[in-house]
Design an enzyme around this catalytic site. Structure first.
Site, mmCIF file in Angstrom:
data_model
loop_
_atom_site.group_PDB
_atom_site.id
_atom_site.type_symbol
_atom_site.label_atom_id
_atom_site.label_comp_id
_atom_site.label_asym_id
_atom_site.label_seq_id
_atom_site.Cartn_x
_atom_site.Cartn_y
_atom_site.Cartn_z
ATOM 1 N N ASP A 39 0.894 -1.150 -0.117
ATOM 2 C CA ASP A 39 0.098 -0.161 -0.147
ATOM 3 C C ASP A 39 0.817 1.260 0.080
ATOM 4 O O ASP A 39 1.950 1.148 0.773
ATOM 5 C CB ASP A 39 -0.960 -0.309 1.321
ATOM 6 C CG ASP A 39 -1.753 0.986 1.236
ATOM 7 O OD1 ASP A 39 -1.691 2.155 1.428
ATOM 8 O OD2 ASP A 39 -3.139 0.532 0.861
ATOM 9 N N HIS A 110 -10.533 -5.117 -3.120
ATOM 10 C CA HIS A 110 -9.431 -5.525 -2.619
ATOM 11 C C HIS A 110 -9.459 -5.773 -0.834
ATOM 12 O O HIS A 110 -10.289 -5.292 -0.463
ATOM 13 C CB HIS A 110 -8.480 -4.171 -2.858
ATOM 14 C CG HIS A 110 -9.065 -2.832 -2.018
ATOM 15 N ND1 HIS A 110 -10.239 -2.223 -2.717
ATOM 16 C CD2 HIS A 110 -8.653 -2.001 -0.934
ATOM 17 C CE1 HIS A 110 -10.612 -1.213 -2.135
ATOM 18 N NE2 HIS A 110 -9.692 -0.934 -0.982
ATOM 19 N N HIS A 112 -7.087 -5.699 2.348
ATOM 20 C CA HIS A 112 -5.899 -5.224 3.165
ATOM 21 C C HIS A 112 -5.354 -6.396 4.091
ATOM 22 O O HIS A 112 -6.013 -6.943 4.625
ATOM 23 C CB HIS A 112 -6.187 -4.042 3.894
ATOM 24 C CG HIS A 112 -6.819 -2.809 3.387
ATOM 25 N ND1 HIS A 112 -6.191 -1.590 2.855
ATOM 26 C CD2 HIS A 112 -8.296 -2.812 2.742
ATOM 27 C CE1 HIS A 112 -6.801 -0.803 2.243
ATOM 28 N NE2 HIS A 112 -8.175 -1.701 2.389
#
Length: 125
Positions: A39, A110, A112
Site C-alpha cells: 500500500d 481489494h 488489506h
C-alpha cells in the site's frame, strides 16, 4: 470519498490501471487470479493490498459473479501472500471494505493485509 459498492465497475479506477500496467506498484505476488502489492499509504508497519484480476467492485459483487476458480484462486492468493510475507506469526488482520458505510474508496475489490504490530480491537466505538 466512499463509493457505492452496488454501482457498475469503473474500468478507470486506480487498481484497474495498476492491473493494466499504466500505474506502477511495488508488487509482492502475482498469479492468474490476483495481484498483491504494498500500500502506498500504509496504515500499519506492514500493509499489503491483494486485488483480483477480474473486474469486481466489491466482495459482494465478487461472491455473486466470480467463477469458482477465481474465488478459490483469490482466497488462496491472500493466504499465500500472508505466508510469504512471514505474517502468520505473530498474526495479521484482513480487511475488505464494502460500500459507503465501510468507507470503500476504490471501486475494485481489494483485501488489506495488516501486520507488524499489535493491531488493537477490531472496531473503535
Amino acid at each position: 470519498m466512499p463509493i457505492d459498492a452496488a454501482r457498475p465497475y469503473d474500468p478507470d479506477n486506480i487498481f484497474a490501471k495498476i492491473l493494466r500496467g499504466e500505474i506502477p506498484s511495488n508488487k509482492v505476488y502475482e498469479d492468474a487470479h490476483a495481484l498483491a502489492f504494498h500500500d502506498i499509504n500504509p496504515q500499519a508497519p506492514r500493509h499489503i493490498l491483494v486485488i483480483p484480476k477480474g473486474a469486481y467492485v466489491s466482495w459482494d459483487d465478487f461472491a455473486a459473479k466470480g467463477s469458482d476458480a477465481e474465488i478459490a484462486g483469490f482466497v488462496r492468493a491472500v493466504g499465500q501472500v500472508a505466508r510469504d510475507a512471514g505474517m502468520v506469526e505473530p498474526g495479521y488482520r484482513l480487511l475488505a471494505n464494502i460500500g459507503q458505510d465501510a468507507h470503500q474508496e476504490v471501486p475494485h475489490l481489494h483485501v488489506h493485509i495488516f501486520a507488524g504490530r499489535p493491531l488493537g480491537p477490531m472496531l473503535v466505538r
